[in-house]
Design a protein around this motif. Structure first.
Motif, short mmCIF file in Angstrom:
data_model
loop_
_atom_site.label_atom_id
_atom_site.label_comp_id
_atom_site.label_asym_id
_atom_site.label_seq_id
_atom_site.Cartn_x
_atom_site.Cartn_y
_atom_site.Cartn_z
N TYR A 197 0.83 -1.20 0.00
CA TYR A 197 0.00 0.00 0.00
C TYR A 197 0.87 1.25 0.00
CZ TYR A 197 -4.06 -2.93 1.06
OH TYR A 197 -5.05 -3.87 1.01
N THR A 199 1.07 5.65 0.02
CA THR A 199 0.41 6.94 0.30
C THR A 199 0.99 8.05 -0.58
OG1 THR A 199 1.95 7.35 2.12
CG2 THR A 199 -0.17 6.36 2.68
N ASP A 211 -2.53 -1.47 -4.78
CA ASP A 211 -1.53 -0.41 -4.61
C ASP A 211 -1.94 0.60 -3.53
OD1 ASP A 211 0.13 -1.21 -6.96
OD2 ASP A 211 -1.71 -0.71 -8.04
N ILE A 212 -3.23 0.78 -3.36
CA ILE A 212 -3.76 1.77 -2.42
C ILE A 212 -4.78 1.08 -1.52
CG2 ILE A 212 -4.99 3.97 -2.20
CD1 ILE A 212 -4.16 4.50 -5.18
N LYS A 213 -4.66 1.33 -0.23
CA LYS A 213 -5.62 0.75 0.72
C LYS A 213 -6.96 1.45 0.56
CE LYS A 213 -6.13 -0.45 5.61
NZ LYS A 213 -5.52 -0.36 6.96
#
Length: 276
Positions: A197, A199, A211-213
């Motif tokens: 994940y 930011t 890739d992104i939570k």
């Protein structure tokens, strides 16, 4: 071309002047110019066809000038399109198709990509480039990188302060057609097999859930400006231009709920995602 017309016109006028002077100095002309006689030859300047030819030369000059101007404009169009900012939306298929086509059920698999460096040209994934996930960079030069369905349409280079991107991360699948314009050397580097994940997201195509939570975020540009687009199965999608120039329709941040399976396309050098 217009210079030749000017030279022709000036030369013709000079010839008229010289010819008329010789005629006026001619003895027969002086005797014939008395009231009782008519001159056998009139000066060229009094003949209608002379003025007609002058008019033709003048028209030729302006027609040539107009054609040169059109040619210049056409040349300008073909030589400056390199610097036009590509639109990720134009002719682009829905990103939601990318979810089903390029990511298998959101399950990480071993990256089959293989490093390669290519010059300007047209390439086919599966023949020239092995399918997989890559970080694509311009090693030498700058120019456009695009694919056949326009999910990729960016300018790669090393000037991140302008409209160029130093890298673009994306999946390339078999039979994708990749086009590289004006870039001397472009590298395709496989991404790590392990998904984590993030930011902070560089330019590319990313998947929420890998890739992104998933969650609610405030998204801001850290470096650069450009489009931020998202698509999923709903109609609640992102479509913003992030940047610092409000007069050009740019916004400094956007708040959004990102759900698993949602595809994010960013043409911004670097963005930050802060939990809301």
């Amino acid at each position: 071309m217009k210079l030749l017309w000017i030279i022709a016109l000036i030369s013709f006028v000079i010839c008229i002047i010289i010819s008329d002077r010789k005629l006026k100095n001619n003895r027969d002309y002086k005797e014939a110019s008395t009231p009782s006689k008519n001159p056998s030859k009139e000066p060229l300047v009094k003949r209608w066809w002379v003025w007609g030819l002058i008019l033709v030369l003048i028209c030729g000059f302006f027609v040539s000038n107009s054609k040169d101007s059109e040619s210049h404009n056409e040349t300008y169009k073909t030589t400056t399109h390199h610097f036009k900012k590509p639109s990720p939306i134009k002719k682009r298929k829905k990103l939601s198709a990318y979810t089903t086509k390029k990511v298998s059920k959101f399950i990480p698999v071993k990256n089959t990509a293989k490093a390669v460096t290519l010059g300007a040209g047209k390439y086919k994934v599966g023949r020239d480039i092995k399918p997989g996930r890559y970080v694509i960079k311009a090693v030498k030069g700058s120019g456009n990188l695009s694919n056949s369905d326009f999910t990729i349409n960016v300018i790669l280079g090393n000037d991140a302060n302008g409209d160029q991107l130093t890298s673009f991360t994306t999946n390339l699948v078999k039979n994708d057609k990749i086009k590289i314009d004006w870039i001397e050397s472009t590298s395709f580097t496989p991404t790590p097999d392990k998904y984590t994940y993030k930011t902070k997201i560089s330019a590319g195509i990313w998947l929420v859930g890998l890739d992104i939570k998933p969650g609610r975020y405030v998204i801001r540009p850290i470096k650069g400006r450009g489009n931020l687009i998202s698509e999923d199965s709903s109609d609640d999608n992102l479509n913003e231009i992030l940047g610092k120039n409000a007069e050009k329709g740019q916004v400094s941040k956007v708040t959004a709920d990102l759900t698993a399976g949602e595809v994010i396309l960013s043409t911004i050098e670097l963005i930050g995602l802060s939990k809301k």
